[in-house]
Enzyme design. Sequence first.
Site, PDB file in Angstrom:
ATOM      1  N   SER A   1     -16.793  12.805 -25.697  1.00  0.00           N
ATOM      2  CA  SER A   1     -16.129  11.656 -25.064  1.00  0.00           C
ATOM      3  C   SER A   1     -15.365  12.137 -23.839  1.00  0.00           C
ATOM      4  O   SER A   1     -15.007  13.307 -23.738  1.00  0.00           O
ATOM      5  CB  SER A   1     -15.209  10.948 -26.057  1.00  0.00           C
ATOM      6  OG  SER A   1     -14.169  11.802 -26.452  1.00  0.00           O
TER       7      SER A   1
ATOM      8  N   ILE B   1      -9.676  19.123 -24.949  1.00  0.00           N
ATOM      9  CA  ILE B   1     -10.200  20.304 -25.627  1.00  0.00           C
ATOM     10  C   ILE B   1     -10.467  21.497 -24.704  1.00  0.00           C
ATOM     11  O   ILE B   1     -10.251  22.640 -25.111  1.00  0.00           O
ATOM     12  CB  ILE B   1     -11.449  19.936 -26.461  1.00  0.00           C
ATOM     13  CG1 ILE B   1     -11.096  18.833 -27.464  1.00  0.00           C
ATOM     14  CG2 ILE B   1     -12.019  21.155 -27.160  1.00  0.00           C
ATOM     15  CD1 ILE B   1      -9.883  19.111 -28.362  1.00  0.00           C
TER      16      ILE B   1
ATOM     17  N   THR C   1     -12.187  11.778 -22.285  1.00  0.00           N
ATOM     18  CA  THR C   1     -10.864  12.413 -22.333  1.00  0.00           C
ATOM     19  C   THR C   1     -10.915  13.697 -23.149  1.00  0.00           C
ATOM     20  O   THR C   1     -10.330  14.713 -22.762  1.00  0.00           O
ATOM     21  CB  THR C   1      -9.810  11.441 -22.903  1.00  0.00           C
ATOM     22  OG1 THR C   1      -9.790  10.270 -22.083  1.00  0.00           O
ATOM     23  CG2 THR C   1      -8.427  12.056 -22.925  1.00  0.00           C
ATOM     24  N   CYS C   2     -11.618  13.669 -24.272  1.00  0.00           N
ATOM     25  CA  CYS C   2     -11.721  14.857 -25.129  1.00  0.00           C
ATOM     26  C   CYS C   2     -12.389  16.017 -24.390  1.00  0.00           C
ATOM     27  O   CYS C   2     -11.966  17.166 -24.502  1.00  0.00           O
ATOM     28  CB  CYS C   2     -12.527  14.546 -26.384  1.00  0.00           C
ATOM     29  SG  CYS C   2     -11.829  13.242 -27.409  1.00  0.00           S
ATOM     30  N   SER C   3     -13.428  15.710 -23.640  1.00  0.00           N
ATOM     31  CA  SER C   3     -14.222  16.743 -22.978  1.00  0.00           C
ATOM     32  C   SER C   3     -13.648  17.202 -21.640  1.00  0.00           C
ATOM     33  O   SER C   3     -13.984  18.282 -21.162  1.00  0.00           O
ATOM     34  CB  SER C   3     -15.648  16.240 -22.748  1.00  0.00           C
ATOM     35  OG  SER C   3     -16.270  15.986 -23.980  1.00  0.00           O
TER      36      SER C   3
END
Length: 177
Positions: free
Chosen positions: A60, A68, A62-64
């Site tokens: 996703s 993270i 924001t996560c990527s």
Amino acid sequence: MSSLINKPFPAKDYTFQYISVGPEDFEKGHECKLPQTVSWEKFIKDNKTVVITGAPAAFSPTCSISHIPGYISYADELVQDKDVDQIVVLTVDTPFTQQAWAKDLGLKDSTHLKFASDPGCKFIKSLGFELNVAPGIDWSGRWAIVVKDGIVTYAAKEENPAAEVTVSSVESVLAHL
């Protein structure tokens, strides 16, 4: 802040799954391995300091982009300078998806950094860190926990996981180690 702080890590009866990543996994023919199932209780007992961060979904935006990659970039500092034994990135995605995401983000070795799966969101729900995305459908929220000697020393969940990454960022974790 969370009511988990200064309490034993609530690991009993929960497991996670992950697929290790190593240099051989980038060679043809080594793409598929079966997941390992690990007891949170044993994992916490076997490691003095553990950082766990939850993310809504592998791959996703924001996560990527914002969340993270910082953990991958700062993994050496966390392990070498802050004496963190293990870092776990946790979602409800399958362990196969987690491994693919880890490799896509540039993880070359999962010795100290594991991309793990919480099937059914059971463990994440026990923490109160789930994100309800539709009736009956829960993902992980965006959060971070630091566990030292079995005791939670930092735990925070983003109030709006679609917004910027703040309390779950690697920088917030570093400030609490």
